[in-house]
Design a protein around this motif. Structure first.
Motif, mmCIF file in Angstrom:
data_model
loop_
_atom_site.group_PDB
_atom_site.id
_atom_site.type_symbol
_atom_site.label_atom_id
_atom_site.label_comp_id
_atom_site.label_asym_id
_atom_site.label_seq_id
_atom_site.Cartn_x
_atom_site.Cartn_y
_atom_site.Cartn_z
ATOM 1 N N ILE A 125 0.759 -1.200 -0.072
ATOM 2 C CA ILE A 125 -0.038 0.186 -0.120
ATOM 3 C C ILE A 125 1.146 1.273 0.021
ATOM 4 N N ASP A 126 0.780 1.893 -0.918
ATOM 5 C CA ASP A 126 1.699 3.226 -1.038
ATOM 6 C C ASP A 126 1.070 4.519 -0.356
ATOM 7 N N LYS A 127 1.085 4.626 0.915
ATOM 8 C CA LYS A 127 0.611 5.566 1.658
ATOM 9 C C LYS A 127 1.517 5.570 3.174
ATOM 10 N N ASP A 128 1.612 6.720 3.536
ATOM 11 C CA ASP A 128 2.401 6.851 4.616
ATOM 12 C C ASP A 128 1.278 6.832 5.855
ATOM 13 N N LEU A 129 1.530 5.796 6.662
ATOM 14 C CA LEU A 129 0.813 5.447 8.013
ATOM 15 C C LEU A 129 1.404 5.388 9.045
ATOM 16 N N THR A 130 2.534 5.997 9.205
ATOM 17 C CA THR A 130 3.514 5.869 10.433
ATOM 18 C C THR A 130 2.954 6.603 11.573
ATOM 19 N N LYS A 131 2.044 7.500 11.415
ATOM 20 C CA LYS A 131 1.192 8.231 12.352
ATOM 21 C C LYS A 131 -0.117 7.639 12.646
ATOM 22 N N ALA A 132 -0.473 6.579 11.932
ATOM 23 C CA ALA A 132 -1.834 6.080 12.319
ATOM 24 C C ALA A 132 -1.908 5.112 13.534
ATOM 25 N N THR A 133 -2.980 5.134 13.939
ATOM 26 C CA THR A 133 -3.410 4.155 14.976
ATOM 27 C C THR A 133 -3.305 2.497 14.395
ATOM 28 N N PRO A 134 -3.492 1.482 15.454
ATOM 29 C CA PRO A 134 -3.433 0.416 14.733
ATOM 30 C C PRO A 134 -4.694 -0.110 14.118
ATOM 31 N N ALA A 135 -5.937 0.550 14.733
ATOM 32 C CA ALA A 135 -7.097 0.301 14.093
ATOM 33 C C ALA A 135 -7.202 0.843 12.502
ATOM 34 N N GLU A 136 -6.362 2.271 12.441
ATOM 35 C CA GLU A 136 -6.237 2.878 11.087
ATOM 36 C C GLU A 136 -5.809 2.005 10.060
ATOM 37 N N ILE A 137 -4.504 1.212 10.643
ATOM 38 C CA ILE A 137 -3.540 0.654 9.857
ATOM 39 C C ILE A 137 -4.603 -0.528 9.385
ATOM 40 N N LEU A 138 -5.015 -1.223 10.372
ATOM 41 C CA LEU A 138 -5.987 -2.529 10.061
ATOM 42 C C LEU A 138 -6.978 -2.068 9.051
ATOM 43 N N ASP A 139 -7.591 -1.227 9.121
ATOM 44 C CA ASP A 139 -8.588 -0.782 8.121
ATOM 45 C C ASP A 139 -7.972 -0.647 6.676
ATOM 46 N N HIS A 140 -6.790 -0.054 6.514
ATOM 47 C CA HIS A 140 -6.207 -0.067 5.399
ATOM 48 C C HIS A 140 -5.823 -1.380 4.813
ATOM 49 N N VAL A 141 -5.236 -2.440 5.431
ATOM 50 C CA VAL A 141 -4.915 -3.686 5.012
ATOM 51 C C VAL A 141 -5.755 -4.743 5.088
ATOM 52 N N ARG A 142 -6.952 -4.700 5.705
ATOM 53 C CA ARG A 142 -7.727 -5.549 5.886
ATOM 54 C C ARG A 142 -8.029 -6.471 4.641
ATOM 55 N N SER A 143 -8.066 -5.993 3.496
ATOM 56 C CA SER A 143 -8.351 -6.723 2.359
ATOM 57 C C SER A 143 -7.228 -7.828 1.830
ATOM 58 N N PHE A 144 -6.104 -7.433 2.356
ATOM 59 C CA PHE A 144 -4.954 -8.428 2.323
ATOM 60 C C PHE A 144 -5.022 -9.560 3.301
ATOM 61 N N LEU A 145 -5.619 -9.367 4.354
ATOM 62 C CA LEU A 145 -5.479 -10.308 5.645
ATOM 63 C C LEU A 145 -6.641 -11.639 5.300
ATOM 64 N N HIS A 146 -6.197 -12.834 5.572
ATOM 65 C CA HIS A 146 -7.082 -13.862 5.749
ATOM 66 C C HIS A 146 -8.180 -14.020 6.727
ATOM 67 N N ALA A 147 -9.232 -14.279 6.768
ATOM 68 C CA ALA A 147 -10.062 -14.510 7.804
ATOM 69 C C ALA A 147 -9.818 -15.645 8.764
ATOM 70 N N THR A 148 -9.745 -15.604 9.893
ATOM 71 C CA THR A 148 -9.370 -16.820 10.883
ATOM 72 C C THR A 148 -10.741 -16.921 11.878
#
Length: 155
Positions: free
Chosen positions: A132-155
């Motif tokens: 993901i070509d975005k600067d999320l270094t100041k993002a919260t874990p919840a915000e990061i998760l929102d951005h990467v969710r489509s790459f994660l497998h359901a568990t």
């Protein structure tokens, strides 16, 4: 096989000055910081002039007595970024080789992504599940998760 204490997917969130890894336990989180992977570069966000002397050197022309400024053949700011990204890629490659993760999602500004890609070894390259070509270094874990969710497998 992944180390049993660590989930299979890591998320690298980086820019030219810092890199942090988060372990994901599925599409709904939570993200857990990987404490030994918090990396900081020397101050690479300063101006290039702050990384070298105040003024360029001077030289005389061989054909007459005029003097002109000498330009350095490289930018110290770019060199600092390149050293930092090489360190990040090396640490990721070691973690991959140690089976700390099997999938990696890389989140970084476009320029940083381009520099990082050059430093991936073959094994690490196979672990890249997304970028993901975005600067999320100041993002919260919840915000990061929102951005990467489509790459994660359901568990």
């Amino acid at each position: 096989m992944p180390h049993p204490a660590f989930p299979k997917t890591w998320i690298l969130v980086a820019d030219a000055a810092q890199a942090n890894a988060w372990a994901a336990s599925g599409r709904d989180g939570p993200l857990t910081a990987v404490p030994e992977f918090g990396l900081k570069a020397e101050d690479t966000h300063g101006f290039s002039r702050d990384l070298k002397s105040d003024r360029p050197g001077r030289s005389f022309s061989s054909s007459d007595s005029r003097r002109s400024a000498m330009q350095p053949p490289h930018d110290p700011h770019d060199e600092a970024k390149a050293r930092f990204t090489a360190l990040v890629a090396k640490r990721l490659a070691v973690a991959c080789r140690e089976h700390r993760f099997s999938r990696l999602i890389v989140v970084a500004p476009p320029r940083m992504l381009g520099i990082l890609r050059k430093d991936y070894n073959e094994e690490l390259g196979r672990c890249i599940a997304g970028e993901i070509d975005k600067d999320l270094t100041k993002a919260t874990p919840a915000e990061i998760l929102d951005h990467v969710r489509s790459f994660l497998h359901a568990t």
